[in-house]
Design an enzyme around this catalytic site. Structure first.
Site, short mmCIF file in Angstrom:
data_model
loop_
_atom_site.label_atom_id
_atom_site.label_comp_id
_atom_site.label_asym_id
_atom_site.label_seq_id
_atom_site.Cartn_x
_atom_site.Cartn_y
_atom_site.Cartn_z
N GLU A 76 0.84 -1.21 0.00
CA GLU A 76 0.00 0.00 0.00
C GLU A 76 0.87 1.25 0.00
OE1 GLU A 76 -3.04 -0.10 -1.17
OE2 GLU A 76 -3.70 -1.39 0.47
N HIS A 77 0.45 2.22 -0.72
CA HIS A 77 1.14 3.52 -0.81
C HIS A 77 2.58 3.38 -1.29
CE1 HIS A 77 -1.68 6.57 0.64
NE2 HIS A 77 -2.22 5.60 1.36
N ILE A 78 2.83 2.35 -2.08
CA ILE A 78 4.20 2.28 -2.61
C ILE A 78 4.22 2.28 -4.13
CG2 ILE A 78 5.33 1.33 -0.56
CD1 ILE A 78 5.18 -1.42 -1.82
N SER B 122 -25.66 9.22 -14.84
CA SER B 122 -25.20 8.21 -13.89
C SER B 122 -26.35 7.86 -12.95
CB SER B 122 -24.02 8.72 -13.07
OG SER B 122 -23.84 7.85 -11.98
N GLY C 47 -12.32 2.76 -1.13
CA GLY C 47 -10.94 2.29 -1.32
C GLY C 47 -10.84 1.13 -2.29
N SER D 84 -13.26 3.08 -7.29
CA SER D 84 -14.36 3.39 -8.20
C SER D 84 -13.95 4.48 -9.19
CB SER D 84 -15.60 3.81 -7.41
OG SER D 84 -15.29 4.89 -6.57
N SER D 85 -13.06 5.40 -8.79
CA SER D 85 -12.69 6.47 -9.74
C SER D 85 -11.91 5.94 -10.92
CB SER D 85 -11.81 7.56 -9.19
OG SER D 85 -11.70 7.73 -7.95
N ASP E 287 -4.01 1.11 -9.62
CA ASP E 287 -5.44 0.90 -9.86
C ASP E 287 -5.70 0.70 -11.36
OD1 ASP E 287 -5.33 1.50 -7.23
OD2 ASP E 287 -6.47 3.36 -7.34
C1 GLA Z 1 -5.09 4.94 -4.12
C2 GLA Z 1 -4.25 5.34 -5.33
C3 GLA Z 1 -3.25 4.23 -5.70
C4 GLA Z 1 -2.45 3.78 -4.49
C5 GLA Z 1 -3.36 3.50 -3.30
C6 GLA Z 1 -2.59 3.21 -2.03
O1 GLA Z 1 -5.92 3.86 -4.46
O2 GLA Z 1 -5.06 5.61 -6.45
O3 GLA Z 1 -2.41 4.67 -6.74
O4 GLA Z 1 -1.46 4.72 -4.16
O5 GLA Z 1 -4.25 4.58 -3.03
O6 GLA Z 1 -1.84 2.04 -2.16
#
Ligand code: GLA
Length: 376
Positions: free
Chosen positions: A20-22, A54, A110, A113-114, A158
Site C-alpha cells: 500500500e502507498h508504494i 449516472s 478504497g 471506483s474512480s 489501480d
Molecule cells: C489509491 C491510489 C493508488 C495507491 C493506493 C494506495 O488507491 O489511487 O495509486 O497509491 O491509493 O496504495
C-alpha cells in the site's frame, strides 16, 4: 467493414492484498480486479452534444465535444477529463455519444471506483472510435486525468489492475517498469472479505497528496548525499537510518514504512505461492500497523476492525486497504467461520460507532470487458 455503434463496458474495482502507498514510490504491489463493477453503456449519436447519465450518483449533464473544459462539479470532471485528454491533448477524433453509467462498486470505499470509471470510459471510447490506444497509453491517460482533473497524485496500481486483471489471479506488479506476473489467488480454505467502515474518504483532499510529497522530500534529502536513487523503495533501510537525525521524524517514518512495505510485498508473493497463508496473514497485520503508526493513513474505525480480528484464530490476516482515512479493511477468514465472524464484527461495530458495517464478498474476476450490442 462493420462499424460498432453501441457497446456495454464492464469495468471492475480492485482489491490490493498488500503493497500500500508504494506504487508512487516505485514499489511492488499485489492487487487484483474483482467482480464488483461499473457498467457503462455507450452509443454513438449524430452531432457534437453528448448526454451523460449516472444512475449511481443520480446525476446527468450534457457536454459539447467542441467546448471541453473543467467543470466546477467534480463528478463531471471524470468524463470531461477523459475527453480533454483524448480530443485536446492527443488530438483524436471522438464521435458524440450517449453514456449511461450504473455501478455496484461503493464510492469512496478504497476499491477504486474512480479509476474504474475512467478506465471503462476510455476503453469504451477507444473501442467505439477505433482510436488504437495501447494498454500503456490508456493507463497513462487515466493517471493524467486523475492528476490534473481530479487532483489526486496517485500511482498506477489501480489503472494497471483494472486493465490487466485476470480471473482468479493476483498481479505482482513492479510499478517502476510495469513488469508483472500473475499469481494464483486460491486461498482455500480462507476467503477474502472486505469490511467497509462506511467512513468515506476523499482521496483528492490534501492528505493523500501530502504523503506523496513527504516521500519525495525523503528521497531528495537522501539523494543529496547518495545521488543514485530513482525511487524511495530502492533505498536500503541501513542507508535510511543514516538520516534518522537529519530527516524530520515524520518524514523518516514515512520512508521507513515505504521501504519495509516493499519488502513485505515481495515476501507475501512468495508466501502465497508456497501456500503459506498464515505467514502471509502476519505480513498483512504488519502492513496495517505500519500504515497506522508510521504512514498515519488509518482511522479509528479501520483500527477497530483490525484489532477485533486479533482475537480470532480463524481470521489469519486483516489490514486497511487502499488510500486509507476510511474505506475498507481486507480480511482473510476461514470459510467455516465466515458467517459467525460477520455477525460478531457487525454487532461490535454497530455498538461502537452506531454504523452498520457493510460486508463486501469479492471474487477475483477479469479486467475491463466489452460487449458489442450493435454494428452498422
Ligand atoms: C489509491 C491510489 C493508488 C495507491 C493506493 C494506495 O488507491 O489511487 O495509486 O497509491 O491509493 O496504495
Amino acid at each position: 467493414m462493420k462499424i460498432k455503434n453501441n457497446i456495454t463496458v464492464e469495468s471492475p474495482g480492485r482489491i490490493n492484498l498488500i503493497g500500500e502507498h508504494i506504487d508512487y514510490n516505485g514499489g511492488f504491489v499485489l492487487p487484483a480486479s474483482i467482480d464488483k463493477k461499473i457498467t457503462i453503456k455507450l452509443n454513438i449519436i449524430p452531432g457534437d452534444i453528448c448526454f451523460i447519465e449516472s444512475r449511481t450518483v443520480k446525476k446527468n449533464f450534457k457536454l459539447n465535444l467542441k467546448k471541453i473544459s473543467k467543470s466546477k462539479i467534480q463528478w463531471e470532471n471524470y468524463i470531461l477529463g477523459v475527453l480533454h485528454k483524448l480530443i485536446i491533448s492527443k488530438k483524436l477524433k471522438v464521435k458524440a455519444f450517449n453514456c449511461k453509467i450504473e455501478s455496484n462498486l461503493p464510492i469512496g470505499a478504497g476499491i477504486s471506483s474512480s479509476s474504474s470509471l475512467l478506465c471503462g470510459l476510455i476503453i469504451g471510447l477507444n473501442n467505439l472510435n477505433d482510436l488504437k490506444l495501447s494498454s500503456d497509453e490508456i493507463i497513462d491517460i487515466v493517471s493524467d486525468v486523475e492528476h490534473t482533473f481530479i487532483g489526486l497524485k496517485g500511482g498506477i496500481m489501480d489503472q494497471f489492475t483494472i486493465v490487466h486483471g485476470k480471473k482468479n489471479k493476483l498481479i505482482l506488479l513492479n510499478c517502476q517498469n510495469r513488469n508483472f506476473k500473475y499469481i494464483s489467488s486460491n486461498f482455500s480454505p480462507y476467503k477474502i472479505v472486505l469490511l467497509n467502515t462506511k467512513v468515506e474518504h476523499n482521496l483528492a483532499d490534501s492528505s493523500y497528496n501530502n504523503r506523496v510529497e513527504e516521500c519525495n522530500e525523503a528521497l531528495k534529502i537522501i539523494n543529496k548525499k547518495y545521488k543514485k536513487y530513482n525511487y524511495l523503495v530502492d533505498v536500503e533501510e541501513k542507508i535510511l537510518n543514516e538520516f534518522k537525525n537529519t530527516l524530520k521524524e515524520k518524514i523518516y517514518k514515512r520512508a521507513l514504512f515505504v521501504i519495509q512495505e516493499n519488502k513485505r510485498t515481495l515476501d507475501s508473493a512468495n508466501k502465497i505461492s508456497e501456500l503459506k497463508f498464515k505467514e502471509f496473514g502476519e505480513l498483512m497485520y504488519r502492513s496495517h500497523f505500519g500504515l497506522k503508526n508510521l504512514y498515519e493513513v488509518s482511522c479509528e474505525e479501520l483500527d477497530f476492525i483490525v484489532d477485533f480480528t486479533l482475537d480470532y484464530k480463524k481470521v489469519i490476516g486483516s489490514r486497511m486497504m487502499g488510500g486509507g482515512f476510511g474505506g475498507c479493511t481486507i480480511n482473510l477468514i476461514k470459510e467455516n467461520f465466515l458467517d459467525d465472524f460477520i455477525k460478531l464484527i457487525s454487532h461490535a461495530y454497530l455498538k461502537k460507532f452506531n454504523i452498520e458495517l457493510n460486508v463486501i464478498h469479492v471474487n477475483i474476476a477479469n479486467g475491463v470487458t466489452i460487449k458489442i450490442n450493435n454494428e452498422l
